[in-house]
Each structure stands twice: as C-alpha cells, then as structure tokens.
Design an enzyme around this catalytic site. Structure first.
Site, PDB file in Angstrom:
ATOM      1  N   ASP A   1      11.066  14.519 161.910  1.00 58.58           N
ATOM      2  CA  ASP A   1      11.898  13.272 162.513  1.00 58.58           C
ATOM      3  C   ASP A   1      11.999  13.676 164.202  1.00 58.58           C
ATOM      4  O   ASP A   1      12.348  14.858 164.612  1.00 58.58           O
ATOM      5  CB  ASP A   1      13.278  13.232 162.154  1.00 58.58           C
ATOM      6  CG  ASP A   1      14.168  12.070 162.580  1.00 58.58           C
ATOM      7  OD1 ASP A   1      13.747  11.112 162.231  1.00 58.58           O
ATOM      8  OD2 ASP A   1      15.285  12.429 163.275  1.00 58.58           O
TER       9      ASP A   1
ATOM     10  N   ASP B   1      10.982  14.553 154.600  1.00 59.73           N
ATOM     11  CA  ASP B   1      11.472  14.147 155.937  1.00 59.73           C
ATOM     12  C   ASP B   1      12.491  15.305 156.514  1.00 59.73           C
ATOM     13  O   ASP B   1      13.365  15.794 155.633  1.00 59.73           O
ATOM     14  CB  ASP B   1      12.217  12.825 155.618  1.00 59.73           C
ATOM     15  CG  ASP B   1      12.195  12.135 156.924  1.00 59.73           C
ATOM     16  OD1 ASP B   1      12.244  12.759 158.030  1.00 59.73           O
ATOM     17  OD2 ASP B   1      12.175  10.931 156.811  1.00 59.73           O
TER      18      ASP B   1
ATOM     19  N   ASP C   1      25.793   4.070 140.137  1.00 64.36           N
ATOM     20  CA  ASP C   1      26.804   3.830 141.173  1.00 64.36           C
ATOM     21  C   ASP C   1      26.284   2.732 142.257  1.00 64.36           C
ATOM     22  O   ASP C   1      27.063   2.814 143.309  1.00 64.36           O
ATOM     23  CB  ASP C   1      27.011   5.147 141.717  1.00 64.36           C
ATOM     24  CG  ASP C   1      25.863   6.057 142.229  1.00 64.36           C
ATOM     25  OD1 ASP C   1      24.937   5.326 142.223  1.00 64.36           O
ATOM     26  OD2 ASP C   1      26.009   7.226 142.602  1.00 64.36           O
TER      27      ASP C   1
ATOM     28  N   GLU D   1       7.014  12.223 163.766  1.00 61.42           N
ATOM     29  CA  GLU D   1       7.518  10.887 164.501  1.00 61.42           C
ATOM     30  C   GLU D   1       7.596  11.263 165.866  1.00 61.42           C
ATOM     31  O   GLU D   1       8.503  12.015 166.393  1.00 61.42           O
ATOM     32  CB  GLU D   1       9.057  10.792 163.887  1.00 61.42           C
ATOM     33  CG  GLU D   1       9.312   9.348 164.430  1.00 61.42           C
ATOM     34  CD  GLU D   1      10.731   9.180 164.374  1.00 61.42           C
ATOM     35  OE1 GLU D   1      11.216   7.690 164.328  1.00 61.42           O
ATOM     36  OE2 GLU D   1      11.669   9.903 164.344  1.00 61.42           O
TER      37      GLU D   1
ATOM     38  N   ASP E   1      18.186   3.070 141.251  1.00 64.49           N
ATOM     39  CA  ASP E   1      19.220   3.907 140.753  1.00 64.49           C
ATOM     40  C   ASP E   1      19.249   4.235 139.092  1.00 64.49           C
ATOM     41  O   ASP E   1      18.837   3.161 138.728  1.00 64.49           O
ATOM     42  CB  ASP E   1      20.716   3.026 141.330  1.00 64.49           C
ATOM     43  CG  ASP E   1      21.703   3.575 140.426  1.00 64.49           C
ATOM     44  OD1 ASP E   1      21.913   4.574 140.494  1.00 64.49           O
ATOM     45  OD2 ASP E   1      23.062   2.633 140.421  1.00 64.49           O
TER      46      ASP E   1
ATOM     47  N   HIS F   1      11.308   2.425 157.472  1.00 69.54           N
ATOM     48  CA  HIS F   1      12.780   2.360 157.042  1.00 69.54           C
ATOM     49  C   HIS F   1      13.628   1.960 158.781  1.00 69.54           C
ATOM     50  O   HIS F   1      14.755   1.599 158.643  1.00 69.54           O
ATOM     51  CB  HIS F   1      13.452   3.493 156.546  1.00 69.54           C
ATOM     52  CG  HIS F   1      13.489   4.526 157.544  1.00 69.54           C
ATOM     53  ND1 HIS F   1      12.334   5.342 158.106  1.00 69.54           N
ATOM     54  CD2 HIS F   1      14.524   5.337 158.333  1.00 69.54           C
ATOM     55  CE1 HIS F   1      12.555   6.107 158.912  1.00 69.54           C
ATOM     56  NE2 HIS F   1      13.769   6.402 158.924  1.00 69.54           N
ATOM     57  N   ASP F   2      12.944   1.989 159.593  1.00 62.86           N
ATOM     58  CA  ASP F   2      13.768   1.715 160.884  1.00 62.86           C
ATOM     59  C   ASP F   2      13.000   0.205 161.435  1.00 62.86           C
ATOM     60  O   ASP F   2      13.512   0.052 162.569  1.00 62.86           O
ATOM     61  CB  ASP F   2      13.387   2.666 162.094  1.00 62.86           C
ATOM     62  CG  ASP F   2      13.670   4.115 161.914  1.00 62.86           C
ATOM     63  OD1 ASP F   2      14.982   4.160 161.217  1.00 62.86           O
ATOM     64  OD2 ASP F   2      13.127   5.320 162.226  1.00 62.86           O
TER      65      ASP F   2
ATOM     66  N   ASP G   1      18.663   7.095 143.381  1.00 58.88           N
ATOM     67  CA  ASP G   1      18.729   8.531 143.211  1.00 58.88           C
ATOM     68  C   ASP G   1      17.484   9.155 142.690  1.00 58.88           C
ATOM     69  O   ASP G   1      16.320   8.286 142.577  1.00 58.88           O
ATOM     70  CB  ASP G   1      19.930   8.788 142.154  1.00 58.88           C
ATOM     71  CG  ASP G   1      19.551   8.017 140.835  1.00 58.88           C
ATOM     72  OD1 ASP G   1      18.584   8.050 140.587  1.00 58.88           O
ATOM     73  OD2 ASP G   1      20.742   7.593 140.522  1.00 58.88           O
TER      74      ASP G   1
HETATM   75  O1  TEU Z   1      14.135   7.600 164.452  1.00 59.06           O
HETATM   76  C1  TEU Z   1      13.912   7.870 165.633  1.00 59.06           C
HETATM   77  C2  TEU Z   1      13.691   7.000 166.836  1.00 59.06           C
HETATM   78  O2  TEU Z   1      13.043   7.219 167.966  1.00 59.06           O
HETATM   79  C3  TEU Z   1      14.642   5.664 166.518  1.00 59.06           C
HETATM   80  O3  TEU Z   1      14.944   5.469 168.048  1.00 59.06           O
HETATM   81  C4  TEU Z   1      14.011   4.757 166.002  1.00 59.06           C
HETATM   82  O4  TEU Z   1      13.009   4.130 166.798  1.00 59.06           O
HETATM   83  C5  TEU Z   1      15.166   3.550 166.027  1.00 59.06           C
HETATM   84  O5  TEU Z   1      15.800   3.998 164.561  1.00 59.06           O
HETATM   85  C6  TEU Z   1      14.636   2.352 166.085  1.00 59.06           C
HETATM   86  O6  TEU Z   1      15.754   1.547 165.903  1.00 59.06           O
HETATM   87  C7  TEU Z   1      14.479   8.758 163.739  1.00 59.06           C
HETATM   88  C8  TEU Z   1      14.710   8.170 162.123  1.00 59.06           C
HETATM   89  O7  TEU Z   1      13.544   7.527 161.743  1.00 59.06           O
HETATM   90  C9  TEU Z   1      15.819   7.254 162.104  1.00 59.06           C
HETATM   91  O8  TEU Z   1      16.013   6.573 160.802  1.00 59.06           O
HETATM   92  C10 TEU Z   1      16.880   8.136 162.584  1.00 59.06           C
HETATM   93  O9  TEU Z   1      18.066   7.323 162.806  1.00 59.06           O
HETATM   94  C11 TEU Z   1      16.737   9.034 164.069  1.00 59.06           C
HETATM   95  O10 TEU Z   1      15.505   9.150 164.052  1.00 59.06           O
HETATM   96  C12 TEU Z   1      17.757   9.800 164.245  1.00 59.06           C
HETATM   97  O11 TEU Z   1      17.758  10.771 163.282  1.00 59.06           O
END
Ligand code: TEU
Length: 549
Positions: free
Chosen positions: A199, A98, A25, A257, A21, A325-326, A29
C-alpha cells in the site's frame, strides 16, 4: 527459462468485507471466500490479491492495521487463513496479501506505546514534532483530512498522518521499524503466502526536514505536498533493503501501489534494480478527474490511448486494470449503462482493450459481472471515511450538492457493495443484514444468472482469460499500437515468433470506420457481438480479437 509466475497469471482482487459472508453477521469473511474458490477457478484466475484481513478497528476498512499478525475477528481466525491458503494452493491459485506499512492504526501497540511518553522506546516508531506558534509543524495536507498532523495533549507534540488521524505514519528512518516490518513479512512468507501488494509504498520516505509545501493551499490553508513525501531518495534505499531481506531467494512477488509514479521515474522501481516486480500507476484512474478525484469528465479516448501507449513504451511489464476498491465501477465510469445491451457490450469491450495488452491483468471483484455504481442517496448509506470526511467539510447547499455528485460518480463505496451472487435474499452475500447496502440491480446482474447465460459478461471474461492463458503471443508478445490517430478505436497488435493478433475496440457510442476490412486482419477468435468479415467498420462498443492466419 520459464517466465515469472506473476506475468503469466491473471490476478483477481478480493475485498473480503464484501465478497461472501459465511457467519450471518453481514460482513464477508475468510470461510466465505473459501466457499467461493471454485468460482474463481472457473474464471481462470491464477492469483488472488486479498485486501487487508489483519486485526483493525476499520477506520479505513482494514487499511489501518492494529496487529499485523492477527486476523480481523469478523473475518475469522488464523486457522481459517491457513485453510484458505491451502485451498487456494490446491487449486493452483497464488495468494498475494495487501500490506500497509506506511502507517499503522493508532490502536497498534507500537502507537499506544509511542504516544504514552516522549521517552518511550517506541516514540521514534512514528513521526512526532513540536508545533510552530501553536500550530502544526508544517503546512502539509493529508489525503483524508485538511491537516496531516494531529496534536497529542498528553505529550504536547504533533504526529504525522498522511491519511486519517487514526492512521499515524511509521517512521521508516528508524532501523527498528524496518527490522520489525521485514521480520513480520518473512513470517507471512514462511506461512506460505506468495507475495505482497504494498500500500502507498512510494510515500514511506519523507523529506528529512519536513519542509512546508509550496503548492496551492486547499481546505483550511493546508498544502498537498507530495514533492516532500513521494519518491524521496531514501525510498530506493528502503525498497532495496526490503528486497534483500524479504524477497531474495524466494519465488515471491511484490507489487507496489506506486502513487505519484510517472513514465520517467517508473524504471527506478521496476527496472534493473528490481525494487518491485510490478507497479500500479494511476494515470488512467486520474484522467477523468482534472486535478480533483471528485470530478468526473467524460472519457477522452485519444487521451486514454496516449496513456496506454506511453506506459507500454515506458516499462517492460505493466499491471493492467481499470478499477479497484478505491475506484468507482469500471462500466459505470468508462462504459455505457444507458441500456442493457450497451451495458453488456461496453463492459466486454473495456475488458478486451485492457487485458490483452502486455502486462498482468488485475480484475476487481464483481467487475466480471459488469457490476455498476450503487445509487447512494443518503449519508447514512455511506461507509467510507473519505466520503464521510468530504461531506463533513461542506458548507452550504452548493458545496453539498457538488460533493454528492462526486460521491455518486467517484466514491469508493461504489466498489464496496456486496458481491452479487444470485437473485436470492441479499444477493446470496449474507443471511444477515449487509454492512453496506446492496446494489438493487442484483436481481438481474448476478453470478448465478450470468453463469447460465452464454452471452453474459461473466462468460465473456472466462473466454477472454482462457484465450490469454492459452496464447503465447498474448502473454509474451510485443505490443504495437495501431490506428494511433483514430479518435474512437483502441487498436493494437501482439506478436510473437510470427504469430500475430490484432485487438480492435470501439470505445464510443458511435459506429467507427476502419481503413481495412476485418477479414484482412485474419479470423476472429473473440468478439462481443456478431461481425461481418467484409465490413470496414465497428459497431458502438464492438470489440474484436483477430488472429492472422
Ligand atoms: O490508497 C492510497 C491512495 O493513494 C489513495 O489516495 C487513493 O488514491 C484514494 O483512496 C482514492 O480515493 C491506499 C488504499 O488503496 C486505500 O484503500 C487506503 O485508504 C489508503 O491507501 C490508505 O491506506
């Protein structure tokens, strides 16, 4: 001929909200990212995958785009973006954006128009259907909510959303939608970006009749039905069209993805048709789930080895990653955080076994510090729509307890706590109140402390990346599995024009015997602990790269 740039460079994934950041805030960013580019350079990365920075109401943290050509206010302005791009390029780092075009935000102008009346010219930009007997048009479940359909009172029809109700699916059958998407992508390319991470690209085409799914019903009786929305025949038509309209004639790359990809169908995307340059497959990410993303069974090394070998054999060039990030934090999930020593050693071991395979490494921010899952305890600390929806559906204590076990082990917020820059206030991430809690271990796991410690996870990542960057055999060489029957050690050879490297990683908490002494394989060029060349064994989580002299 020089190799494609995306094969030779190590990628680094930035989650902008949690990186740095600059405004106070509490939200990361673009100017914050600019201030940290020398750090990325010092790591040796050659490309950045930037998670969505477009204007968004953040129902799904930017994966719900309201305007594809405006920067999210909290992140800065288009001028900041152009500066970020210039500053990256001046350091010879590429920028891959992305892009989320399976769906938009329900606040996108197209959807606002679309839901305004059945006759609106934008109606067909989305997937609208009449209900059946007062219920949804079909029985599909969504990833985030029980049903994949929401009812619109105003126009008396239902719209499809494979993710949250604030993420309506775009109708790719409509040529106007595709034209808008391609034109927008081309405007970003003209601005100078070097590629896109697309995505959930494998679900953009749906089975035309939208038939009921036939699998086992889940919550509310809805059925998760990828057989009707993943890898549909039209997918390939759309991707080829996109390739022609956006990528041909440019040295830009596309990584998909590719949810639901298998070793059998992968070459339909990255083979000769070259619909995509790279793909993300999720076999390793799914292996500890046993059918549900919220389960967490312990790492099964033989199964991991099988997945690695299957994918190295299936396609010419893989993406190499253990988190994003997932996903939860890599070392918490697959390593050992029980002691400081094993935390450090296992974090280095995991990086070694993954990033020296044949393919392109993708490092997720903070992984290079050995960042761990965060100790979330209350609902108020959570930010992720997927976690919050899971809790909202729970009936009774037992379900709640199970959900919390899942969230702690696998929840996406684990990867989204702020980057740990220093032991100072808020880990150096912000001078304000962070949008999501910090992991309290920032006092000792942080970039500043690790920078000055030669034995740190950070300095190991630097050495590993430098080794890969400088070694043709590790970049372009063949990959061959070694010790396939060994239940603890991941081992492989990389070879190019007579140069041979061996990678040995004991991915277990017990010593592992080897059928040879280390010196027989050559000289160590990288290791995560001192080794004895006469030994025929590896310590727990020992990793070693040897060069045959
Ligand atoms: O994720 C796609 C996806 O297949 C999700 O099921 C992912 O495996 C899940 O987040 C796991 O918990 C993409 C993005 O990477 C994710 O951040 C988004 O939330 C999603 O698409 C919707 O755009």
């Amino acid at each position: 001929m020089p190799e494609a740039w995306w094969k030779e460079r190590v990628f680094y994934q930035v989650y902008p909200r949690s990186f740095q950041d600059s405004s106070g805030d509490g939200i990361g960013d673009l100017r914050g990212i600019i201030s940290r580019l020398d750090y990325l350079k010092s790591l040796g990365v050659g490309a950045v995958w930037l998670c969505p920075v477009y204007d968004s109401p953040n129902a799904d943290m930017g994966y719900d785009i309201r305007d594809y050509e405006k920067i999210m206010t909290e992140f800065g302005t288009m001028e900041d973006f152009d500066e970020l791009l210039r500053e990256l390029h001046s350091r010879d780092i590429k920028l891959v954006m992305d892009l989320v075009v399976n769906h938009s935000s329900d606040e996108h102008r197209w959807f606002v128009e679309s839901r305004s009346s059945r006759e609106n010219p934008y109606r067909d930009y989305y997937i609208w259907r009449d209900g059946k007997d007062g219920r949804e048009p079909n029985n599909w479940a969504s990833f985030f909510t029980p049903s994949a359909w929401s009812y619109d009172e105003g126009t008396g029809q239902w719209y499809l959303h494979l993710f949250s109700e604030k993420q309506p699916d775009l109708n790719w059958e409509n040529p106007s939608v595709r034209e808008e998407v391609y034109a927008m992508m081309n405007r970003w390319f003209d601005r100078g970006v070097d590629g896109f991470r697309m995505d959930v690209i494998t679900v953009i085409a749906k089975a035309p009749e939208l038939p009921d799914g036939t699998g086992a019903p889940g919550s509310g009786g809805y059925v998760f039905s990828p057989e009707h929305f993943a890898f549909q025949p039209k997918l390939h038509e759309y991707l080829r069209e996109m390739r022609r309209r956006c990528f041909d004639g440019r040295s830009c790359m596309c990584v998909g993805e590719t949810s639901f990809v298998t070793t059998e169908n992968a070459n339909s995307l990255v083979g000769d048709g070259r619909e995509l340059d790279l793909l993300f497959q999720f076999d390793i990410m799914d292996m500890d789930g046993e059918g549900s993303k919220w389960n967490a069974i312990p790492l099964d090394v033989p199964k991991l080895k099988q997945i690695i070998a299957a994918w190295q054999g299936a396609i010419d060039w893989n993406t190499l990653f253990l988190g994003n990030h997932d996903q939860p934090r890599v070392v918490s999930r697959f390593g050992d955080t029980g002691s400081e020593e094993l935390w450090k050693r296992s974090a280095k071991c995991l990086a070694t076994l993954m990033y020296l395979q044949r393919g392109t490494p993708f490092i997720y921010q903070g992984e290079e510090l050995g960042m761990t899952n965060a100790p979330f305890e209350t609902r108020e600390q959570l930010r992720d729509v997927e976690e919050l929806n899971l809790l909202a559906l729970c009936k009774g204590e037992t379900e709640l307890e199970r959900a919390w076990r899942g969230i702690k082990a696998k929840g996406r917020d684990n990867a989204r706590t702020p980057m740990q820059w220093s032991a100072g206030k808020n880990a150096g991430f912000t001078t304000g109140e962070p949008w999501i809690m910090l992991n309290p271990n920032y006092t000792w796991i942080n970039a500043e402390a690790e920078d000055s410690d030669p034995d740190s996870v950070l300095n190991y990542y630097r050495a590993l990346i430098a080794l890969r960057n400088a070694t043709p055999a590790l970049l372009r060489g063949d990959w061959r599995e070694l010790l396939p029957e060994n239940k603890q050690v991941v081992a492989y050879a990389r070879e190019l024009e007579g140069e041979k490297y061996t990678v040995l990683c004991n991915l277990s908490g017990k010593a592992a015997e080897l059928p040879f002494t280390l010196s027989e394989l050559g000289e160590p060029v990288l290791s995560n602990m001192p080794s004895d060349p006469t030994a025929a064994a590896l310590f727990p989580y020992q990793a070693l790269v040897l060069k045959r002299s």
